[in-house]
Scaffold this motif. Structure first.
Motif, PDB file in Angstrom:
ATOM      1  N   TYR A  55      31.939  46.478  33.030  1.00  0.00           N
ATOM      2  CA  TYR A  55      32.676  45.481  33.576  1.00  0.00           C
ATOM      3  C   TYR A  55      34.043  45.860  34.031  1.00  0.00           C
ATOM      4  N   GLN A  56      34.056  46.961  34.697  1.00  0.00           N
ATOM      5  CA  GLN A  56      35.057  47.486  35.580  1.00  0.00           C
ATOM      6  C   GLN A  56      36.407  47.893  34.973  1.00  0.00           C
ATOM      7  N   GLU A  57      36.477  47.859  33.518  1.00  0.00           N
ATOM      8  CA  GLU A  57      37.759  47.815  32.900  1.00  0.00           C
ATOM      9  C   GLU A  57      38.053  49.446  33.063  1.00  0.00           C
ATOM     10  N   ILE A  58      37.024  50.201  33.002  1.00  0.00           N
ATOM     11  CA  ILE A  58      37.623  51.867  33.185  1.00  0.00           C
ATOM     12  C   ILE A  58      38.150  52.160  34.573  1.00  0.00           C
ATOM     13  N   ASP A  59      37.587  51.368  35.653  1.00  0.00           N
ATOM     14  CA  ASP A  59      37.943  51.623  36.922  1.00  0.00           C
ATOM     15  C   ASP A  59      39.522  50.947  37.143  1.00  0.00           C
ATOM     16  N   ALA A  60      39.624  49.840  36.496  1.00  0.00           N
ATOM     17  CA  ALA A  60      40.920  49.143  36.427  1.00  0.00           C
ATOM     18  C   ALA A  60      41.963  50.162  35.798  1.00  0.00           C
ATOM     19  N   LEU A  61      41.657  50.891  34.609  1.00  0.00           N
ATOM     20  CA  LEU A  61      42.505  51.879  34.139  1.00  0.00           C
ATOM     21  C   LEU A  61      42.772  52.998  35.378  1.00  0.00           C
ATOM     22  N   ARG A  62      41.826  53.528  35.872  1.00  0.00           N
ATOM     23  CA  ARG A  62      42.079  54.639  36.844  1.00  0.00           C
ATOM     24  C   ARG A  62      43.026  53.867  38.010  1.00  0.00           C
ATOM     25  N   THR A  63      42.754  52.851  38.386  1.00  0.00           N
ATOM     26  CA  THR A  63      43.675  52.393  39.517  1.00  0.00           C
ATOM     27  C   THR A  63      45.119  52.003  39.098  1.00  0.00           C
ATOM     28  N   LEU A  64      45.405  52.154  37.682  1.00  0.00           N
ATOM     29  CA  LEU A  64      46.791  51.870  37.161  1.00  0.00           C
ATOM     30  C   LEU A  64      47.089  53.278  36.775  1.00  0.00           C
ATOM     31  N   GLU A  95      49.491  42.447  26.935  1.00  0.00           N
ATOM     32  CA  GLU A  95      49.170  43.870  26.973  1.00  0.00           C
ATOM     33  C   GLU A  95      48.605  44.169  28.137  1.00  0.00           C
ATOM     34  N   ASN A  96      47.733  43.323  28.654  1.00  0.00           N
ATOM     35  CA  ASN A  96      46.790  43.542  29.947  1.00  0.00           C
ATOM     36  C   ASN A  96      47.914  43.798  31.058  1.00  0.00           C
ATOM     37  N   VAL A  97      48.876  42.738  31.039  1.00  0.00           N
ATOM     38  CA  VAL A  97      49.795  42.815  32.265  1.00  0.00           C
ATOM     39  C   VAL A  97      50.846  44.131  32.198  1.00  0.00           C
ATOM     40  N   GLY A  98      51.157  44.214  31.103  1.00  0.00           N
ATOM     41  CA  GLY A  98      52.370  45.245  30.712  1.00  0.00           C
ATOM     42  C   GLY A  98      51.639  46.686  30.659  1.00  0.00           C
ATOM     43  N   LEU A  99      50.381  46.811  30.989  1.00  0.00           N
ATOM     44  CA  LEU A  99      49.767  48.035  30.538  1.00  0.00           C
ATOM     45  C   LEU A  99      50.263  49.323  31.290  1.00  0.00           C
ATOM     46  N   TYR A 100      50.617  49.000  32.478  1.00  0.00           N
ATOM     47  CA  TYR A 100      51.173  50.019  33.471  1.00  0.00           C
ATOM     48  C   TYR A 100      52.231  50.557  32.993  1.00  0.00           C
ATOM     49  N   LEU A 101      53.247  49.598  32.574  1.00  0.00           N
ATOM     50  CA  LEU A 101      54.690  50.118  32.303  1.00  0.00           C
ATOM     51  C   LEU A 101      54.739  50.795  30.959  1.00  0.00           C
ATOM     52  N   ARG A 117      48.910  41.660  36.821  1.00  0.00           N
ATOM     53  CA  ARG A 117      48.847  42.875  36.319  1.00  0.00           C
ATOM     54  C   ARG A 117      49.036  43.967  37.528  1.00  0.00           C
ATOM     55  N   ALA A 118      48.563  43.530  38.738  1.00  0.00           N
ATOM     56  CA  ALA A 118      48.718  44.135  39.747  1.00  0.00           C
ATOM     57  C   ALA A 118      49.884  44.287  40.476  1.00  0.00           C
ATOM     58  N   LEU A 119      50.578  43.048  40.257  1.00  0.00           N
ATOM     59  CA  LEU A 119      52.069  42.981  40.670  1.00  0.00           C
ATOM     60  C   LEU A 119      53.070  43.681  39.892  1.00  0.00           C
ATOM     61  N   VAL A 120      52.797  44.172  38.634  1.00  0.00           N
ATOM     62  CA  VAL A 120      53.570  44.892  37.746  1.00  0.00           C
ATOM     63  C   VAL A 120      54.008  46.149  38.410  1.00  0.00           C
ATOM     64  N   VAL A 121      52.735  46.736  38.885  1.00  0.00           N
ATOM     65  CA  VAL A 121      53.047  47.953  39.867  1.00  0.00           C
ATOM     66  C   VAL A 121      54.193  48.145  40.773  1.00  0.00           C
ATOM     67  N   GLU A 122      54.669  46.643  41.100  1.00  0.00           N
ATOM     68  CA  GLU A 122      55.338  46.740  42.398  1.00  0.00           C
ATOM     69  C   GLU A 122      54.619  47.237  43.623  1.00  0.00           C
ATOM     70  N   PRO A 123      53.493  46.834  43.873  1.00  0.00           N
ATOM     71  CA  PRO A 123      52.777  47.681  44.835  1.00  0.00           C
ATOM     72  C   PRO A 123      53.067  47.504  46.262  1.00  0.00           C
ATOM     73  N   GLN A 124      52.616  48.616  47.119  1.00  0.00           N
ATOM     74  CA  GLN A 124      53.016  48.342  48.562  1.00  0.00           C
ATOM     75  C   GLN A 124      51.598  48.268  49.138  1.00  0.00           C
ATOM     76  N   LEU A 125      50.601  48.356  48.567  1.00  0.00           N
ATOM     77  CA  LEU A 125      49.310  47.979  48.921  1.00  0.00           C
ATOM     78  C   LEU A 125      48.317  47.502  47.797  1.00  0.00           C
ATOM     79  N   ILE A 126      47.657  46.240  48.039  1.00  0.00           N
ATOM     80  CA  ILE A 126      46.898  45.510  47.088  1.00  0.00           C
ATOM     81  C   ILE A 126      45.630  45.294  47.763  1.00  0.00           C
ATOM     82  N   PHE A 127      44.617  45.753  46.988  1.00  0.00           N
ATOM     83  CA  PHE A 127      42.978  45.422  47.545  1.00  0.00           C
ATOM     84  C   PHE A 127      42.712  44.369  46.187  1.00  0.00           C
ATOM     85  N   TYR A 128      41.940  43.319  47.063  1.00  0.00           N
ATOM     86  CA  TYR A 128      41.407  42.350  46.195  1.00  0.00           C
ATOM     87  C   TYR A 128      40.090  42.393  46.448  1.00  0.00           C
TER      88      TYR A 128
END
Lengths: 247, 261
Positions: A111-120, B102-108, B155-166
């Motif tokens: 379910y792409q959770e590990i890919d999501a971790l890598r992109t973070l 926790e998901n949204v703040g995971l990167y930080l 969650r992607a925005l928390v990274v303060e991205p310069q490039l986002i893929f959707y």
């Protein structure tokens, strides 16, 4: 098969290199320890009680017939700590915890959770594998200590209450004390540490290499359990030879 | 966060080629996405869109060709980290064992970039930006498809991205939520100046939001240009993809039901 073995060794190497990060993953290690203990302790105790009991029941009357009933404590004590507790607990943990690890990581992969971790920029080995491997390496030897003690209790209960064996509790404990040394327990614990590392690495590797949706998750769980049990039995022989040689 | 349009980064792809088991999936793709541009890659299922996206984010390695971010190759993880690249997955890719906050703040939290109180503030701010106030303590399993996508964007925005893929941001969503998500993408692109690459087979979304569109088919771009240029493209496969609809041959008019006397 060789591909899987190679991947497990690679994953193990990466996890060992990540060991200095363990303190940062402390909370996850504790969560995993709680899960393993919560899922396994009661069953481990129950299993060990009966294994100790059956061991006394199978060997006691034969020994008693030959006037050797004072060796029953020694036989139960040594069998439990050198062989039965480490192997039986490892098989139990492979079934209960190894399967859960493979299923959880496998579904995260699908379910792409590990890919999501890598992109973070979060390394899945640090985030997922390291806490599980550390937790199982702490939990399995601890369970083995419980298993040995409860197995001895089971053996003693049968030996004392069975009329064909007819040994007193004091006699059983004395026999056990005469036959079992600290190194015998340490041998069992070292074995169980090796089993734990193997189970954790196999389960996580199977989870990480899951492909193909829910069927793939099922396949990974089956492979994780079967491979773990095969490796436990192979390693048991290797460790036993090695420890006998060192003795 | 800096809202300058110069915040986005330039993405350049040269000769990207990939095969699986001898079957070519991407064939010599070359294109450029300019800073702050909203670039849409569209095409039918199985055309190679998701594989292309996985290469762009560094999850797959190409057989040939290169992908450059501001002139640096994407391969090493440091490049993605330095240029703050984020991705919103088709399924959301939320970790089911973590709450929304926790998901949204995971990167930080995982990189220990901010203290917990600051992370909570940033998470609340990003969730509010996407209209998700009050969802902090909910679990991904309790959210609708649209909410999951918006949490993934937060969650992607928390990274303060310069490039986002959707990846397929409107798949499995009803038309109203799909329009809301489309508007969010445009708003974030304009407000934050982020370079955005959207992979979709949703024609309405593509023509509604894109600065430029590329139509991918069997691993090749059949058309690449502004929405107007792509709409006017002469390639029969492009025209078929853009104009396919539900207009069937009309059924014969049913006999009128005879009235009761």
């Amino acid at each position: 098969m060789f591909h899987d073995i190679g991947e497990v060794l690679l994953l193990l190497g990466r996890t060992l290199r990540a060991l200095p990060q363990t303190a940062r993953q402390g909370r996850k290690v504790l969560e995993q320890l709680f899960e393993i203990g919560n899922a396994s302790l009661l069953m481990a105790c129950l299993l060990s009680l009966f294994i100790g009991g059956v061991l006394a029941l199978q060997t006691g009357p034969v020994l008693a017939e030959r006037g050797l009933h004072h060796f029953i404590g020694q036989i139960v004590g040594l069998s439990m700590c050198r062989e039965l507790a480490p192997v039986m607990m490892a098989v139990l943990i492979a079934g209960r915890i190894g399967s859960a690890m493979a299923a959880e990581i496998g579904s995260m992969q699908v379910y792409q959770e590990i890919d999501a971790l890598r992109t973070l920029s979060i390394n899945p080995v640090h985030y997922l594998v390291l806490p599980r491997l550390v937790a199982i390496s702490l939990a399995l030897p601890t369970l083995v200590v419980f298993s040995i003690l409860v197995g001895w209790v089971g053996g003693a209960l049968v030996a004392v209450t069975n009329y064909q064996i007819s040994i007193s509790l004091h006699g059983f404990v004395k026999s056990l004390g005469n036959g079992v040394e600290v190194m015998d327990v340490v041998n069992g614990l070292l074995k169980s540490l090796g089993f734990a590392v193997a189970i954790g690495a196999i389960a996580c590797q199977q989870g990480l290499s899951t492909t193909g949706g829910p069927r793939g998750i099922g396949r990974s769980v089956t492979k994780a359990v079967v491979n773990s049990i095969v490796v436990i039995l192979l390693l048991d022989y290797v460790f036993t030879r090695l420890l006998m040689h060192l003795d | 966060m800096n809202a300058s349009p110069a915040q986005g980064v330039r993405l350049e792809v040269r000769g990207l080629t990939k095969s699986y088991n001898g079957r070519p999936v991407l064939r010599d793709l070359s294109f450029t996405v300019e800073r702050g541009e909203l670039f849409v890659i569209m095409g039918p299922s199985g055309s190679g869109k998701t594989v292309l996206l996985k290469h762009l984010i560094g999850l797959e390695r190409p057989d040939a060709g290169e992908i450059l971010l501001e002139g640096e190759p994407v391969g090493p993880p440091e490049t993605l980290g330095r240029h703050r690249v984020a991705m919103v997955f088709q399924s959301g890719g939320l970790l089911n064992s973590l709450t929304v906050a926790e998901n949204v703040g995971l990167y930080l939290s995982e990189h220990r970039l901010k203290p917990p109180a600051e992370i909570r503030r940033i998470v609340a701010e990003k969730l509010a930006l996407l209209g998700l106030e009050g969802t902090e303590d909910r679990w991904p399993a309790e959210l609708s498809g649209g909410m999951k996508k918006r949490v993934a964007i937060a969650r992607a925005l928390v990274v303060e991205p310069q490039l986002i893929f959707y990846d397929e941001p409107t798949s499995e969503l009803d038309p109203l939520i799909a329009v809301t998500i489309g508007r969010e993408l445009v708003r974030l692109n304009r407000q934050l100046g982020v370079t955005s690459v959207v992979v979709t087979h949703d024609r309405d979304l593509a023509f509604g939001i894109a600065h430029r569109i590329a139509v991918l088919h069997a691993g090749r771009f059949l058309a690449l240009g502004t929405p107007a240029e792509v709409r006017a493209h002469a390639d029969p496969v492009v025209r078929q993809f853009l104009h396919a609809d539900f207009a069937f041959e009309p059924h014969p008019t049913p006999e009128p039901v005879s009235r009761l006397p």
